[in-house]
Scaffold this motif. Structure first.
Motif, PDB file in Angstrom:
ATOM      1  N   ALA A   5       0.845  -1.188   0.000  1.00 45.89           N
ATOM      2  CA  ALA A   5       0.000   0.000   0.000  1.00 45.89           C
ATOM      3  C   ALA A   5       0.882   1.239   0.000  1.00 45.89           C
ATOM      4  O   ALA A   5       1.774   1.380   0.835  1.00 45.89           O
ATOM      5  CB  ALA A   5      -0.909  -0.007   1.221  1.00 45.89           C
ATOM      6  N   THR A   6       0.676   2.115  -0.970  1.00 45.29           N
ATOM      7  CA  THR A   6       1.460   3.333  -1.077  1.00 45.29           C
ATOM      8  C   THR A   6       0.541   4.517  -1.302  1.00 45.29           C
ATOM      9  O   THR A   6      -0.632   4.367  -1.658  1.00 45.29           O
ATOM     10  CB  THR A   6       2.468   3.257  -2.238  1.00 45.29           C
ATOM     11  OG1 THR A   6       1.758   3.057  -3.464  1.00 45.29           O
ATOM     12  CG2 THR A   6       3.463   2.128  -2.037  1.00 45.29           C
ATOM     13  N   THR A   7       1.080   5.676  -1.094  1.00 48.62           N
ATOM     14  CA  THR A   7       0.377   6.919  -1.372  1.00 48.62           C
ATOM     15  C   THR A   7       1.400   7.926  -1.858  1.00 48.62           C
ATOM     16  O   THR A   7       2.602   7.685  -1.756  1.00 48.62           O
ATOM     17  CB  THR A   7      -0.338   7.437  -0.109  1.00 48.62           C
ATOM     18  OG1 THR A   7      -1.159   8.549  -0.455  1.00 48.62           O
ATOM     19  CG2 THR A   7       0.656   7.848   0.955  1.00 48.62           C
ATOM     20  N   VAL A   8       0.929   9.023  -2.411  1.00 52.64           N
ATOM     21  CA  VAL A   8       1.829  10.077  -2.886  1.00 52.64           C
ATOM     22  C   VAL A   8       1.436  11.372  -2.176  1.00 52.64           C
ATOM     23  O   VAL A   8       0.308  11.835  -2.298  1.00 52.64           O
ATOM     24  CB  VAL A   8       1.748  10.257  -4.414  1.00 52.64           C
ATOM     25  CG1 VAL A   8       2.640  11.417  -4.851  1.00 52.64           C
ATOM     26  CG2 VAL A   8       2.150   8.979  -5.130  1.00 52.64           C
ATOM     27  N   ARG A   9       2.390  11.943  -1.433  1.00 50.37           N
ATOM     28  CA  ARG A   9       2.177  13.215  -0.749  1.00 50.37           C
ATOM     29  C   ARG A   9       3.048  14.267  -1.441  1.00 50.37           C
ATOM     30  O   ARG A   9       4.275  14.208  -1.336  1.00 50.37           O
ATOM     31  CB  ARG A   9       2.530  13.090   0.733  1.00 50.37           C
ATOM     32  CG  ARG A   9       1.721  12.014   1.466  1.00 50.37           C
ATOM     33  CD  ARG A   9       2.128  11.910   2.930  1.00 50.37           C
ATOM     34  NE  ARG A   9       1.383  10.834   3.591  1.00 50.37           N
ATOM     35  CZ  ARG A   9       1.784   9.566   3.613  1.00 50.37           C
ATOM     36  NH1 ARG A   9       2.924   9.218   3.029  1.00 50.37           N
ATOM     37  NH2 ARG A   9       1.050   8.651   4.218  1.00 50.37           N
ATOM     38  N   PRO A  10       2.436  15.209  -2.146  1.00 49.64           N
ATOM     39  CA  PRO A  10       3.212  16.166  -2.969  1.00 49.64           C
ATOM     40  C   PRO A  10       4.270  16.942  -2.188  1.00 49.64           C
ATOM     41  O   PRO A  10       5.398  17.100  -2.659  1.00 49.64           O
ATOM     42  CB  PRO A  10       2.130  17.097  -3.528  1.00 49.64           C
ATOM     43  CG  PRO A  10       0.879  16.279  -3.516  1.00 49.64           C
ATOM     44  CD  PRO A  10       0.983  15.406  -2.300  1.00 49.64           C
ATOM     45  N   GLY A  11       3.916  17.443  -0.983  1.00 44.80           N
ATOM     46  CA  GLY A  11       4.892  18.220  -0.215  1.00 44.80           C
ATOM     47  C   GLY A  11       6.131  17.423   0.149  1.00 44.80           C
ATOM     48  O   GLY A  11       7.258  17.819  -0.186  1.00 44.80           O
ATOM     49  N   PRO A  12       5.980  16.282   0.849  1.00 44.37           N
ATOM     50  CA  PRO A  12       7.154  15.453   1.160  1.00 44.37           C
ATOM     51  C   PRO A  12       7.889  14.958  -0.085  1.00 44.37           C
ATOM     52  O   PRO A  12       9.115  14.798  -0.046  1.00 44.37           O
ATOM     53  CB  PRO A  12       6.553  14.287   1.947  1.00 44.37           C
ATOM     54  CG  PRO A  12       5.334  14.860   2.587  1.00 44.37           C
ATOM     55  CD  PRO A  12       4.783  15.819   1.570  1.00 44.37           C
ATOM     56  N   LEU A  13       7.156  14.721  -1.185  1.00 41.84           N
ATOM     57  CA  LEU A  13       7.818  14.282  -2.415  1.00 41.84           C
ATOM     58  C   LEU A  13       8.742  15.366  -2.950  1.00 41.84           C
ATOM     59  O   LEU A  13       9.872  15.095  -3.377  1.00 41.84           O
ATOM     60  CB  LEU A  13       6.777  13.899  -3.463  1.00 41.84           C
ATOM     61  CG  LEU A  13       7.326  13.519  -4.845  1.00 41.84           C
ATOM     62  CD1 LEU A  13       8.288  12.346  -4.747  1.00 41.84           C
ATOM     63  CD2 LEU A  13       6.180  13.201  -5.799  1.00 41.84           C
ATOM     64  N   LEU A  14       8.275  16.618  -2.930  1.00 42.85           N
ATOM     65  CA  LEU A  14       9.126  17.719  -3.387  1.00 42.85           C
ATOM     66  C   LEU A  14      10.349  17.873  -2.490  1.00 42.85           C
ATOM     67  O   LEU A  14      11.449  18.155  -2.985  1.00 42.85           O
ATOM     68  CB  LEU A  14       8.318  19.019  -3.417  1.00 42.85           C
ATOM     69  CG  LEU A  14       7.248  19.131  -4.512  1.00 42.85           C
ATOM     70  CD1 LEU A  14       6.482  20.429  -4.375  1.00 42.85           C
ATOM     71  CD2 LEU A  14       7.880  19.017  -5.894  1.00 42.85           C
ATOM     72  N   ARG A  15      10.164  17.696  -1.184  1.00 45.55           N
ATOM     73  CA  ARG A  15      11.312  17.769  -0.275  1.00 45.55           C
ATOM     74  C   ARG A  15      12.300  16.641  -0.546  1.00 45.55           C
ATOM     75  O   ARG A  15      13.522  16.841  -0.508  1.00 45.55           O
ATOM     76  CB  ARG A  15      10.840  17.722   1.177  1.00 45.55           C
ATOM     77  CG  ARG A  15      10.216  19.030   1.660  1.00 45.55           C
ATOM     78  CD  ARG A  15      10.027  19.046   3.172  1.00 45.55           C
ATOM     79  NE  ARG A  15       8.963  18.135   3.584  1.00 45.55           N
ATOM     80  CZ  ARG A  15       7.688  18.473   3.637  1.00 45.55           C
ATOM     81  NH1 ARG A  15       7.307  19.686   3.284  1.00 45.55           N
ATOM     82  NH2 ARG A  15       6.769  17.611   4.042  1.00 45.55           N
ATOM     83  N   LEU A  16      11.777  15.442  -0.824  1.00 46.23           N
ATOM     84  CA  LEU A  16      12.645  14.313  -1.147  1.00 46.23           C
ATOM     85  C   LEU A  16      13.473  14.591  -2.399  1.00 46.23           C
ATOM     86  O   LEU A  16      14.692  14.403  -2.412  1.00 46.23           O
ATOM     87  CB  LEU A  16      11.796  13.052  -1.346  1.00 46.23           C
ATOM     88  CG  LEU A  16      12.503  11.821  -1.918  1.00 46.23           C
ATOM     89  CD1 LEU A  16      13.540  11.290  -0.924  1.00 46.23           C
ATOM     90  CD2 LEU A  16      11.499  10.733  -2.276  1.00 46.23           C
TER      91      LEU A  16
END
Length: 202
Positions: free
Chosen positions: A65-76
């Motif tokens: 199970a996965t999800t995509v969180r735009p804010g943390p993704l940009l930080r990554l």
């Protein structure tokens, strides 16, 4: 009686595309980062390389199970790009500076997650940064064994361990489900454990 081969159903075709798409996207991302130039030629060649890898070496679907969180993704992505540039300059300076060559070292890093998907992605991202290379994985932990070109210049074993765990944390916050975040001790106390918004089975 003539037998005809069954035609591919729309659902099966959709499943194949869903399996192919992440590999193509990662191929584009890694290829552009490798060449350091966002151009149509690099995007198309990265997509072709990702599709070729996915078709030549098909993998079973991961029940994660996965999800995509735009804010943390940009930080990554932002932190990874910064580490990539800084490490490139550090390795270049290490190669040309006078004096004895620095001493490398092997640092064991126990990870929080036991998910094959996130363990493999953490190892891959760590190895893409110049000067570091994951040379072994102990699945019992799991424990990554990270080789560092300049151990003293990297701040010593503790700094290497902290940097790897920070990368793992950024990855988990960007993609892991609430259940996985709770299991690894990274869940937001205000978040509901059963929050499944935008989650999907991979």
């Amino acid at each position: 009686m003539k037998l005809t081969e069954p035609t591919e159903t729309p659902r099966r075709r959709h499943g194949r595309l869903a399996t192919l798409t992440p590999t193509v996207v990662l191929g584009v991302l890694f290829w552009v980062l490798l060449w350091g130039d966002l151009s149509w030629a690099n995007v198309l060649s990265g997509a072709a390389l990702g599709a070729l890898v996915a078709l030549a070496f098909p993998l079973p679907p991961l029940r994660q199970a996965t999800t995509v969180r735009p804010g943390p993704l940009l930080r990554l992505l932002g932190r990874f790009a910064t580490d990539l540039v800084l490490a490139s300059f550090q390795v270049a300076w290490t190669a040309v500076r006078p004096g004895p060559m620095p001493r490398g070292g092997l640092v064991p890093v126990p990870l929080r997650t036991t998910s094959d998907l996130f363990v493999a992605t953490t190892a891959g991202l760590s190895s893409l940064v110049p000067g570091t290379l994951v040379v072994d994985l102990d699945t019992a932990g799991p424990i990554l064994h990270v080789h560092v070109l300049d151990l003293a210049g990297s701040g010593g074993p503790e700094a290497v361990r902290d940097a790897t765990l920070a990368l793992e944390e950024r990855l988990l916050r960007a993609f892991a489900s609430q259940a996985e975040l709770a299991r690894t001790g990274l869940a937001d106390p205000a978040a509901r454990p059963d929050d499944q918004d935008h989650e999907e089975e991979r």
